[in-house]
Design an enzyme around this catalytic site. Structure first.
Site, mmCIF file in Angstrom:
data_model
loop_
_atom_site.group_PDB
_atom_site.id
_atom_site.type_symbol
_atom_site.label_atom_id
_atom_site.label_comp_id
_atom_site.label_asym_id
_atom_site.label_seq_id
_atom_site.Cartn_x
_atom_site.Cartn_y
_atom_site.Cartn_z
ATOM 1 N N GLY A 1 43.781 56.226 42.877
ATOM 2 C CA GLY A 1 44.143 56.728 44.197
ATOM 3 C C GLY A 1 45.197 57.823 44.161
ATOM 4 O O GLY A 1 45.768 58.179 45.186
ATOM 5 N N GLY B 1 36.762 54.390 43.735
ATOM 6 C CA GLY B 1 37.306 54.058 45.041
ATOM 7 C C GLY B 1 37.035 55.178 46.031
ATOM 8 O O GLY B 1 35.958 55.272 46.622
ATOM 9 N N GLY B 2 38.020 56.065 46.211
ATOM 10 C CA GLY B 2 37.971 57.108 47.235
ATOM 11 C C GLY B 2 36.664 57.886 47.326
ATOM 12 O O GLY B 2 36.092 58.032 48.406
ATOM 13 N N ASN C 1 33.699 50.832 44.672
ATOM 14 C CA ASN C 1 34.614 49.782 45.134
ATOM 15 C C ASN C 1 35.214 50.273 46.450
ATOM 16 O O ASN C 1 36.083 51.132 46.451
ATOM 17 C CB ASN C 1 35.711 49.539 44.088
ATOM 18 C CG ASN C 1 36.755 48.547 44.586
ATOM 19 O OD1 ASN C 1 36.571 47.900 45.620
ATOM 20 N ND2 ASN C 1 37.854 48.432 43.860
ATOM 21 N N TRP C 2 34.723 49.711 47.543
ATOM 22 C CA TRP C 2 35.179 50.196 48.856
ATOM 23 C C TRP C 2 36.541 49.646 49.261
ATOM 24 O O TRP C 2 37.075 50.021 50.296
ATOM 25 C CB TRP C 2 34.127 49.868 49.922
ATOM 26 C CG TRP C 2 32.925 50.754 49.845
ATOM 27 C CD1 TRP C 2 32.768 51.873 49.095
ATOM 28 C CD2 TRP C 2 31.688 50.595 50.567
ATOM 29 N NE1 TRP C 2 31.522 52.420 49.299
ATOM 30 C CE2 TRP C 2 30.841 51.655 50.196
ATOM 31 C CE3 TRP C 2 31.213 49.655 51.489
ATOM 32 C CZ2 TRP C 2 29.556 51.809 50.718
ATOM 33 C CZ3 TRP C 2 29.943 49.788 52.008
ATOM 34 C CH2 TRP C 2 29.115 50.867 51.629
ATOM 35 N N LYS C 3 37.061 48.696 48.459
ATOM 36 C CA LYS C 3 38.378 48.120 48.789
ATOM 37 C C LYS C 3 38.364 47.656 50.242
ATOM 38 O O LYS C 3 37.361 47.113 50.695
ATOM 39 C CB LYS C 3 39.487 49.131 48.478
ATOM 40 C CG LYS C 3 39.354 49.700 47.053
ATOM 41 C CD LYS C 3 40.531 50.504 46.585
ATOM 42 C CE LYS C 3 40.276 50.976 45.156
ATOM 43 N NZ LYS C 3 41.404 51.679 44.572
ATOM 44 N N HIS D 1 41.073 43.356 39.498
ATOM 45 C CA HIS D 1 41.450 44.732 39.839
ATOM 46 C C HIS D 1 42.971 44.839 39.865
ATOM 47 O O HIS D 1 43.650 43.894 40.248
ATOM 48 C CB HIS D 1 40.851 45.114 41.202
ATOM 49 C CG HIS D 1 40.984 46.574 41.484
ATOM 50 N ND1 HIS D 1 42.150 47.121 41.960
ATOM 51 C CD2 HIS D 1 40.109 47.592 41.320
ATOM 52 C CE1 HIS D 1 41.982 48.436 42.081
ATOM 53 N NE2 HIS D 1 40.759 48.749 41.703
ATOM 54 N N GLU E 1 44.909 46.163 41.860
ATOM 55 C CA GLU E 1 45.512 45.873 43.168
ATOM 56 C C GLU E 1 45.645 44.372 43.376
ATOM 57 O O GLU E 1 46.580 43.899 44.026
ATOM 58 C CB GLU E 1 44.685 46.546 44.275
ATOM 59 C CG GLU E 1 44.907 48.062 44.273
ATOM 60 C CD GLU E 1 43.719 48.888 44.705
ATOM 61 O OE1 GLU E 1 42.777 48.342 45.315
ATOM 62 O OE2 GLU E 1 43.713 50.107 44.405
ATOM 63 N N GLU F 1 40.819 50.894 34.031
ATOM 64 C CA GLU F 1 41.400 51.597 35.177
ATOM 65 C C GLU F 1 42.909 51.755 34.971
ATOM 66 O O GLU F 1 43.676 50.850 35.319
ATOM 67 C CB GLU F 1 41.140 50.804 36.467
ATOM 68 C CG GLU F 1 39.677 50.653 36.816
ATOM 69 C CD GLU F 1 39.456 50.546 38.321
ATOM 70 O OE1 GLU F 1 38.555 51.242 38.815
ATOM 71 O OE2 GLU F 1 40.179 49.801 38.999
ATOM 72 N N SER G 1 40.510 57.862 40.164
ATOM 73 C CA SER G 1 40.312 59.230 40.649
ATOM 74 C C SER G 1 39.076 59.910 40.067
ATOM 75 O O SER G 1 39.099 61.106 39.772
ATOM 76 C CB SER G 1 41.566 60.079 40.419
ATOM 77 O OG SER G 1 42.666 59.523 41.126
HETATM 78 P P1 13P Z 1 40.100 55.735 43.170
HETATM 79 O O1 13P Z 1 38.748 56.219 42.736
HETATM 80 O O2 13P Z 1 40.327 55.875 44.652
HETATM 81 O O3 13P Z 1 41.189 56.312 42.335
HETATM 82 O O4 13P Z 1 40.119 54.143 42.905
HETATM 83 C C1 13P Z 1 39.754 53.673 41.661
HETATM 84 C C2 13P Z 1 39.607 52.214 41.739
HETATM 85 O O5 13P Z 1 40.575 51.489 41.859
HETATM 86 C C3 13P Z 1 38.254 51.651 41.680
HETATM 87 O O6 13P Z 1 38.288 50.274 41.534
#
Ligand code: 13P
Length: 256
Positions: free
Chosen positions: A178, A239-240, A15-17, A100, A102, A172, A218
Site C-alpha cells: 500500500g 491489493g490496490g 485481495n480486496w481487504k 496477512h 495486516e 509480501e 504495490s
Molecule cells: P497493495 O497491492 O495495495 O500494496 O497490497 C498488497 C497486499 O497486501 C496484498 O495482500
C-alpha cells in the site's frame, strides 16, 4: 535455491481487504468473467466475508476462484465474530489467505496461529495462501532472511510434503504494501529464491519446485512484467490494483 522448473501455473490473486459491498463484488466479477476465459493463469478473488456468496454466485462455473481473507481453526462453536474453514468451503470458497501482515500487525496473529489456521484450511481442502514478509526496520537491520525463515518454519510446521505442495506462499514485504514502493524484481527474486530454499530444506527439492510463491506489495500494471519475468515469482497477491477491473485484468494478462 533457484529453479528453472516451469511447470508451476501462474496465479494472480486479488485481495480486496475491507473494500466493496456484495453488489459491488458481484458487478466486478460479472465484468471480469467474460474477459478471462482463456487466461494463462489461475485467478483468485478474495472479497470480504459478507461478499463471498455474491462473489461465488457471480463467478459461477468460470475460471475465477473465490477465497476467504482469513479463517478460524475451530469448525463451529462459541467464537463470536469468527468464520471457520468449513463455512468458507460450504459457501463455495476454494482458497483462503492466512497470516496477512495486516492480520499480524493489527490482530495479533503469530506464526503459531498461522499454523493452526493452515492446518484447519488443509483439513477443509481449501488452498491456503500463506503470507510472510519483513518490515522495513527488519530489512534495514539485515534480518530479512532470519524473519522469513522464522515465519516459514513456525507457520508451515507439521505439514507433509504432499500437503505442502497444495500450499501457496505469498512474499509480501510489509514496507511495500500500500505504499507504492514495490520491491525491485531482483530484490523480490532474491527473497523468493530464499523461500524456495526453505521449502527444500524443510521438505524436499521436488516439493520446492512445485510450490507457487506469489509476490505482493504495490503490484501494478506497470511493474508486473519485471516481477513475472523472475524465475521464482509465480504470480501476485494484489491489493490496490485489484480493486478496478481494468487494472486487475492487465495483471491477469501479464501472468503467463
Ligand atoms: P497493495 O497491492 O495495495 O500494496 O497490497 C498488497 C497486499 O497486501 C496484498 O495482500
Amino acid at each position: 535455491m533457484s529453479t528453472t522448473e516451469s511447470s508451476r501455473r501462474p496465479l494472480m490473486a486479488a485481495n480486496w481487504k475491507m473494500h466493496k459491498t456484495p453488489a459491488e463484488s458481484a458487478a466486478f466479477i460479472e465484468q471480469l468473467r467474460p474477459q478471462v476465459n482463456d487466461a494463462a493463469c489461475d485467478i483468485v478473488v478474495a472479497p470480504p466475508f459478507v461478499c463471498i456468496p455474491a462473489a461465488v454466485h457471480a463467478a459461477g462455473d468460470s475460471v475465477i476462484a473465490i477465497s476467504g481473507q482469513n479463517l478460524f481453526w475451530e469448525t463451529s462453536g462459541a467464537y463470536t465474530g469468527e468464520v471457520s474453514g468449513a463455512m468458507l468451503q460450504a459457501a463455495g470458497c476454494r482458497y483462503v489467505i492466512i497470516g496477512h501482515s495486516e492480520r499480524r500487525q493489527y490482530f495479533q496473529e503469530t506464526d503459531e496461529t498461522v499454523n493452526r489456521r493452515l492446518q484447519a484450511a488443509l483439513k477443509m481442502a481449501l488452498i491456503p495462501i500463506v503470507c510472510v514478509g519483513e518490515t522495513l526496520q527488519e530489512r534495514e537491520a539485515g534480518q530479512t532472511e532470519a524473519v522469513l525463515s522464522r515465519q516459514f518454519e513456525g507457520g508451515l510446521r507439521g505439514l507433509s510434503a504432499a500437503e505442502m505442495q497444495n500450499v501457496v506462499i505469498a512474499y509480501e514485504p510489509v514496507w511495500a504494501i500500500g505504499t507504492g514502493r514495490t520491491a525491485s524484481p531482483e530484490m523480490a527474486q532474491e527473497a523468493h529464491a530464499f523461500l524456495r530454499g526453505c521449502i527444500a530444506r524443510q521438505f524436499d527439492t521436488r516439493t520446492a519446485a512445485k510450490v507457487r510463491i506469489l509476490y505482493g506489495g504495490s503490484v501494478k500494471p506497470d511493474n508486473v512484467a519485471g516481477l513475472m519475468a523472475q524465475a521464482d515469482i509465480d504470480g501476485g497477491l494484489v491489493g490496490g490494483a485489484s480493486l478496478q477491473v481494468d487494472s486487475f485484468l492487465a495483471l491477469v494478462k501479464a501472468a503467463r
